[in-house]
Motif scaffolding. Structure first.
Motif, PDB file in Angstrom:
ATOM      1  N   ASN A   1      -6.235  -1.367   6.757  1.00 22.10           N
ATOM      2  CA  ASN A   1      -7.386  -0.557   6.367  1.00 22.10           C
ATOM      3  C   ASN A   1      -8.314  -1.400   5.508  1.00 22.10           C
ATOM      4  O   ASN A   1      -7.893  -2.386   4.891  1.00 22.10           O
ATOM      5  CB  ASN A   1      -6.936   0.683   5.587  1.00 22.10           C
ATOM      6  N   SER A   2      -9.585  -0.999   5.485  1.00 24.55           N
ATOM      7  CA  SER A   2     -10.578  -1.655   4.637  1.00 24.55           C
ATOM      8  C   SER A   2     -11.512  -0.583   4.098  1.00 24.55           C
ATOM      9  O   SER A   2     -12.035   0.231   4.862  1.00 24.55           O
ATOM     10  CB  SER A   2     -11.361  -2.708   5.429  1.00 24.55           C
ATOM     11  N   VAL A   3     -11.708  -0.585   2.773  1.00 20.71           N
ATOM     12  CA  VAL A   3     -12.526   0.427   2.112  1.00 20.71           C
ATOM     13  C   VAL A   3     -13.601  -0.277   1.293  1.00 20.71           C
ATOM     14  O   VAL A   3     -13.298  -1.147   0.480  1.00 20.71           O
ATOM     15  CB  VAL A   3     -11.674   1.321   1.188  1.00 20.71           C
ATOM     16  N   ASN A   4     -14.855   0.106   1.531  1.00 22.42           N
ATOM     17  CA  ASN A   4     -15.969  -0.451   0.770  1.00 22.42           C
ATOM     18  C   ASN A   4     -16.123   0.366  -0.511  1.00 22.42           C
ATOM     19  O   ASN A   4     -16.444   1.550  -0.478  1.00 22.42           O
ATOM     20  CB  ASN A   4     -17.257  -0.401   1.590  1.00 22.42           C
ATOM     21  N   THR A   5     -15.925  -0.283  -1.655  1.00 19.28           N
ATOM     22  CA  THR A   5     -15.976   0.410  -2.943  1.00 19.28           C
ATOM     23  C   THR A   5     -17.380   0.470  -3.524  1.00 19.28           C
ATOM     24  O   THR A   5     -17.620   1.223  -4.463  1.00 19.28           O
ATOM     25  CB  THR A   5     -15.050  -0.277  -3.950  1.00 19.28           C
ATOM     26  N   GLY A   6     -18.297  -0.343  -3.026  1.00 21.10           N
ATOM     27  CA  GLY A   6     -19.655  -0.330  -3.524  1.00 21.10           C
ATOM     28  C   GLY A   6     -19.935  -1.275  -4.667  1.00 21.10           C
ATOM     29  O   GLY A   6     -21.082  -1.371  -5.119  1.00 21.10           O
ATOM     30  N   SER A   7     -18.909  -1.981  -5.156  1.00 17.38           N
ATOM     31  CA  SER A   7     -19.119  -2.920  -6.256  1.00 17.38           C
ATOM     32  C   SER A   7     -18.009  -3.963  -6.265  1.00 17.38           C
ATOM     33  O   SER A   7     -17.008  -3.836  -5.548  1.00 17.38           O
ATOM     34  CB  SER A   7     -19.173  -2.186  -7.608  1.00 17.38           C
ATOM     35  N   GLN A   8     -18.182  -4.960  -7.075  1.00 17.92           N
ATOM     36  CA  GLN A   8     -17.237  -6.054  -7.192  1.00 17.92           C
ATOM     37  C   GLN A   8     -15.853  -5.532  -7.600  1.00 17.92           C
ATOM     38  O   GLN A   8     -15.711  -4.749  -8.534  1.00 17.92           O
ATOM     39  CB  GLN A   8     -17.743  -7.048  -8.240  1.00 17.92           C
ATOM     40  N   VAL A   9     -14.812  -5.964  -6.874  1.00 19.69           N
ATOM     41  CA  VAL A   9     -13.432  -5.584  -7.192  1.00 19.69           C
ATOM     42  C   VAL A   9     -12.820  -6.705  -8.019  1.00 19.69           C
ATOM     43  O   VAL A   9     -12.632  -7.816  -7.528  1.00 19.69           O
ATOM     44  CB  VAL A   9     -12.604  -5.328  -5.919  1.00 19.69           C
ATOM     45  N   CYS A  10     -12.505  -6.400  -9.281  1.00 17.15           N
ATOM     46  CA  CYS A  10     -12.000  -7.427 -10.206  1.00 17.15           C
ATOM     47  C   CYS A  10     -10.484  -7.429 -10.315  1.00 17.15           C
ATOM     48  O   CYS A  10      -9.892  -8.485 -10.534  1.00 17.15           O
ATOM     49  CB  CYS A  10     -12.612  -7.221 -11.585  1.00 17.15           C
ATOM     50  N   ALA A  11      -9.840  -6.266 -10.211  1.00 18.35           N
ATOM     51  CA  ALA A  11      -8.392  -6.188 -10.381  1.00 18.35           C
ATOM     52  C   ALA A  11      -7.862  -4.958  -9.664  1.00 18.35           C
ATOM     53  O   ALA A  11      -8.593  -3.979  -9.461  1.00 18.35           O
ATOM     54  CB  ALA A  11      -8.021  -6.154 -11.861  1.00 18.35           C
ATOM     55  N   LEU A  12      -6.575  -5.010  -9.294  1.00 14.60           N
ATOM     56  CA  LEU A  12      -5.902  -3.911  -8.613  1.00 14.60           C
ATOM     57  C   LEU A  12      -4.531  -3.689  -9.234  1.00 14.60           C
ATOM     58  O   LEU A  12      -3.832  -4.645  -9.569  1.00 14.60           O
ATOM     59  CB  LEU A  12      -5.738  -4.204  -7.116  1.00 14.60           C
ATOM     60  N   LEU A  13      -4.140  -2.405  -9.352  1.00 16.31           N
ATOM     61  CA  LEU A  13      -2.822  -2.037  -9.856  1.00 16.31           C
ATOM     62  C   LEU A  13      -2.306  -0.834  -9.077  1.00 16.31           C
ATOM     63  O   LEU A  13      -3.027   0.149  -8.891  1.00 16.31           O
ATOM     64  CB  LEU A  13      -2.865  -1.683 -11.345  1.00 16.31           C
ATOM     65  N   TRP A  14      -1.040  -0.906  -8.626  1.00 15.59           N
ATOM     66  CA  TRP A  14      -0.403   0.237  -7.980  1.00 15.59           C
ATOM     67  C   TRP A  14       0.260   1.117  -9.039  1.00 15.59           C
ATOM     68  O   TRP A  14       0.783   0.632 -10.034  1.00 15.59           O
ATOM     69  CB  TRP A  14       0.666  -0.222  -6.992  1.00 15.59           C
ATOM     70  N   ASN A  15       0.246   2.418  -8.799  1.00 10.93           N
ATOM     71  CA  ASN A  15       1.023   3.350  -9.603  1.00 10.93           C
ATOM     72  C   ASN A  15       2.487   3.230  -9.178  1.00 10.93           C
ATOM     73  O   ASN A  15       2.812   3.357  -7.993  1.00 10.93           O
ATOM     74  CB  ASN A  15       0.521   4.784  -9.400  1.00 10.93           C
ATOM     75  N   LYS A  16       3.368   3.008 -10.144  1.00  9.85           N
ATOM     76  CA  LYS A  16       4.788   2.827  -9.836  1.00  9.85           C
ATOM     77  C   LYS A  16       5.489   4.136  -9.520  1.00  9.85           C
ATOM     78  O   LYS A  16       6.592   4.124  -8.957  1.00  9.85           O
ATOM     79  CB  LYS A  16       5.492   2.149 -11.010  1.00  9.85           C
ATOM     80  N   ASN A  17       4.872   5.268  -9.868  1.00 11.42           N
ATOM     81  CA  ASN A  17       5.524   6.565  -9.711  1.00 11.42           C
ATOM     82  C   ASN A  17       4.901   7.435  -8.627  1.00 11.42           C
ATOM     83  O   ASN A  17       5.543   8.374  -8.159  1.00 11.42           O
ATOM     84  CB  ASN A  17       5.491   7.322 -11.041  1.00 11.42           C
ATOM     85  N   GLU A  18       3.662   7.162  -8.246  1.00  4.26           N
ATOM     86  CA  GLU A  18       2.977   7.955  -7.232  1.00  4.26           C
ATOM     87  C   GLU A  18       2.303   7.016  -6.236  1.00  4.26           C
ATOM     88  O   GLU A  18       2.163   5.819  -6.479  1.00  4.26           O
ATOM     89  CB  GLU A  18       1.913   8.872  -7.870  1.00  4.26           C
ATOM     90  N   ARG A  19       1.893   7.566  -5.127  1.00  2.58           N
ATOM     91  CA  ARG A  19       1.194   6.766  -4.103  1.00  2.58           C
ATOM     92  C   ARG A  19      -0.293   6.695  -4.452  1.00  2.58           C
ATOM     93  O   ARG A  19      -1.129   7.370  -3.850  1.00  2.58           O
ATOM     94  CB  ARG A  19       1.416   7.363  -2.718  1.00  2.58           C
ATOM     95  N   GLU A  20      -0.593   5.871  -5.436  1.00  4.96           N
ATOM     96  CA  GLU A  20      -1.954   5.732  -5.940  1.00  4.96           C
ATOM     97  C   GLU A  20      -2.252   4.268  -6.231  1.00  4.96           C
ATOM     98  O   GLU A  20      -1.344   3.475  -6.514  1.00  4.96           O
ATOM     99  CB  GLU A  20      -2.145   6.563  -7.211  1.00  4.96           C
ATOM    100  N   LEU A  21      -3.536   3.943  -6.177  1.00  2.00           N
ATOM    101  CA  LEU A  21      -3.993   2.583  -6.445  1.00  2.00           C
ATOM    102  C   LEU A  21      -5.170   2.647  -7.407  1.00  2.00           C
ATOM    103  O   LEU A  21      -6.077   3.481  -7.249  1.00  2.00           O
ATOM    104  CB  LEU A  21      -4.419   1.889  -5.149  1.00  2.00           C
ATOM    105  N   LEU A  22      -5.153   1.778  -8.407  1.00  2.00           N
ATOM    106  CA  LEU A  22      -6.225   1.721  -9.397  1.00  2.00           C
ATOM    107  C   LEU A  22      -6.979   0.408  -9.236  1.00  2.00           C
ATOM    108  O   LEU A  22      -6.373  -0.655  -9.120  1.00  2.00           O
ATOM    109  CB  LEU A  22      -5.664   1.833 -10.813  1.00  2.00           C
ATOM    110  N   SER A  23      -8.296   0.492  -9.233  1.00  2.00           N
ATOM    111  CA  SER A  23      -9.143  -0.695  -9.103  1.00  2.00           C
ATOM    112  C   SER A  23     -10.134  -0.737 -10.248  1.00  2.00           C
ATOM    113  O   SER A  23     -10.586   0.296 -10.736  1.00  2.00           O
ATOM    114  CB  SER A  23      -9.886  -0.688  -7.760  1.00  2.00           C
ATOM    115  N   SER A  24     -10.462  -1.952 -10.696  1.00  2.00           N
ATOM    116  CA  SER A  24     -11.486  -2.132 -11.725  1.00  2.00           C
ATOM    117  C   SER A  24     -12.666  -2.862 -11.107  1.00  2.00           C
ATOM    118  O   SER A  24     -12.501  -3.709 -10.224  1.00  2.00           O
ATOM    119  CB  SER A  24     -10.933  -2.908 -12.919  1.00  2.00           C
TER     120      SER A  24
END
Length: 455
Positions: free
Chosen positions: A352-375
C-alpha cells in the motif's frame, strides 16, 4: 327523431353522478364530503349506547349528591378499558392504516455494547509534558533521540548528550564532545538499557556506560564521513554514514568490523533491524530502501541486497518494522514524496502507499493496537495517528511549530516523545495507558550478560 337531451350519452352520465364527482376530487387531500359520515368507520353500537343509556346515566350522576371515590376510579378504569372516553359519534374519514416497517427497528438500532468490548480510547490533543531542547540540530538526516528499555531517554543537543530518567524526571549531562569532533549526529541505546552508542561528525562512534558515566570504547575505521544512523541487533551495532556505507560492528571483540553493506549512493539516514534480527532495512538520501538478509550478508556477498525499493521520490529516513505481523515494513519519504509505503519484505511487494500531504520524518507502530504514528514537517508540523490497514486518520496532534524530526517510544509502548526544530521535546500519551497485566520489560542487571566483555 330528435334525441335532444335524452341521448344515450346523457343517460349514462346522469346515472352515475357521484362517480364523476369522486374522480374530480381524487387528487385532493380528502375524498369524502365533510357532511356525509363514513359508515365503515363508525361504531353503531357505541353510538346507540351514547344516545340512550349514556345520557340516562349522565342524568343519574347529576342527581347523586355524593359519589364514592372508589366508584369513580372504577368507572374511569372501565371507560379506558372499553374506549368509552370518546366524544364523537359520527366518523367522517377512515383511520390511517398502521405503518408497515420495511426494515425492523432491531436491525437499524445499534447492537448493545458487549461487556467484552474495549472502551474507545481517548486520543489527547495536547502534549502531556514539554521540555526545552536548546541547540537541537534541524537536520532531517540525523537521529538524535532514543528511549531505552531502562526507561531513560537520550537526546543530543549540539555537542552534548543528555539523559532524562522517566521514573523520577531527573536530567543529567552524559558527555560534551570537543568542537572538532562534534556535533553529535546519532544516539541509540543498547538492548541492555545501560550502554549508549553515540555517532559523531568525526566519523567515529563512542560507547558509553550510562550507569557509571564513562566511555567504554571508540569504534573507528568504519566510515569516512559523519555517522547519522545507528541500530542494535543484540551485540551487533550497525552504523550508517554519509559515505553511503553500512557497517556491522561486533562490540565484543577488538576488530569490531565484521560486515559491510554497499548499496546506497548517498547518505544512509535510516537503519532498523527487524524484531527477529534476520533482516535489516536501510533508507538513504538516494530515495532507495534496501532490505538486507543477515544470512546472505554473512556469506561474503555484502554487495547483494535481498530487495531494493526505488518507489520513493525523496530521501527515506522513517522506517518501522511491524510488531504484530512478520515481514511488514513501513517507510516514509521526505519533502518530494510525502508517502508512507508498506512492504512485504518476504516477497518484495508494495502492499500500500498513502500520500500524507507533507514530509514524513519518523514512524512508530503501536505495540498494543493495529495503529501507526507518523511525524511530519511543513505545513502542519503534526503527529498523525493512522488505523492499520485501512489507513484512516484517527487523530492529529499539534503543538510543535517546526518540523517534527525525531520520535521515540517508551518501553511500555504507551508514551511517545517527539523532538522538533522548534527546540522543544514533547511527550504524548497517544498509545493509551500501560496495561497492569503486562509490565514493561526490565533491563538486564548486568550489561551484555551473555558476553564476556567489551574491549
Amino acid at each position: 327523431m330528435d334525441t335532444g337531451p335524452w341521448s344515450a350519452s346523457s343517460k349514462m352520465k346522469s346515472r352515475y353522478p357521484f362517480q364523476d364527482r369522486l374522480f374530480r376530487t381524487k387528487n385532493s387531500q380528502e375524498n369524502l364530503d365533510r357532511f356525509i359520515p363514513n359508515r365503515s368507520a363508525m361504531d353503531f353500537g357505541y353510538a346507540h349506547y351514547m344516545l340512550t343509556e349514556g345520557n340516562k346515566k349522565g342524568r343519574e350522576k347529576e342527581n347523586d349528591a355524593v359519589t364514592s371515590p372508589s366508584r369513580e376510579a372504577y368507572q374511569k378504569q372501565l371507560a379506558e378499558a372499553f374506549d368509552m372516553n370518546r366524544t364523537r359519534i359520527l366518523a367522517f374519514k377512515n383511520k390511517p392504516p398502521t405503518p408497515v416497517e420495511l426494515i425492523p427497528k432491531c436491525i437499524l438500532s445499534p447492537p448493545p455494547p458487549s461487556k467484552f468490548s474495549k472502551p474507545r480510547r481517548h486520543i489527547p490533543q495536547s502534549s502531556e509534558r514539554t521540555l526545552d531542547a536548546p541547540d537541537i540540530l534541524d537536520d532531517f538526516y540525523l537521529n538524535l533521540l532514543d528511549w531505552g528499555c531502562g526507561n531513560v531517554l537520550s537526546i543530543a543537543l549540539g555537542n552534548s548528550v543528555y539523559i532524562w530518567n522517566a521514573d523520577d524526571s531527573s536530567t543529567a549531562e552524559l558527555v560534551t564532545v570537543d568542537e572538532e569532533d562534534g556535533p553529535v549526529t546519532s544516539v541509540a541505546w543498547a538492548p541492555d538499557g545501560r550502554h549508549l552508542a553515540i555517532g559523531l561528525s568525526n566519523f567515529h562512534v563512542q560507547l558509553w556506560d550510562c550507569h557509571s558515566s564513562r566511555m567504554v570504547r571508540t569504534l573507528r575505521g568504519g566510515h569516512q564521513a559523519r555517522v547519522g544512523s545507528l541500530s542494535w541487533n543484540n551485540h551487533i551495532l550497525t552504523t550508517g554514514g554519509m559515505d553511503g556505507r553500512i557497517v556491522n560492528n561486533d562490540v565484543r571483540v577488538r576488530s569490531h568490523i565484521v560486515d559491510s553493506y554497499r548499496g546506497h549512493q548517498q547518505e544512509v539516514c535510516g537503519l532498523k533491524w527487524s524484531p527477529s534480527g534476520q533482516q535489516l532495512a536501510s533508507g538513504g538520501n538516494d530515495n532507495v530502501v534496501h532490505i538486507w538478509d543477515r544470512a546472505t550478508v554473512s556469506s561474503n556477498s555484502a554487495n547483494r541486497w535481498l530487495h531494493r525499493f526505488e518507489e520513493h521520490r525523496a530521501a527515506v529516513k522513517a522506517l518501522a518494522w511491524c510488531p504484530f505481523q512478520a515481514n511488514l515494513l513501513a517507510s516514509g519519504g521526505g519533502v518530494g514524496d510525502h508517502c508512507i509505503k508498506f512492504w512485504n519484505t518476504h516477497t518484495g511487494a508494495c502492499l500500500n502507499s498513502v500520500n500524507t500531504g507533507s514530509q514524513v520524518c519518523a514512524l512508530l507502530w503501536n505495540k498494543n493496537e493495529r495503529e501507526l504514528l507518523s511525524s511530519h514537517g511543513f505545513t502542519e508540523n503534526q503527529l498523525t495517528l493512522w488505523k492499520y490497514p485501512s489507513m484512516l486518520r484517527m487523530g492529529e496532534l499539534k503543538g510543535h511549530t517546526s518540523r517534527v524530526l525525531y520520535m521515540t517510544q517508551s518501553p511500555d509502548g504507551c508514551t511517545v516523545a517527539s523532538a522538533a526544530a522548534d527546540e522543544t521535546l514533547r511527550f504524548w500519551n497517544i498509545f493509551g495507558t500501560p496495561d497492569p497485566s503486562k509490565p514493561a520489560p526490565k533491563a538486564n542487571t548486568e550489561p551484555f550478560a551473555h558476553v564476556n566483555r567489551i574491549r
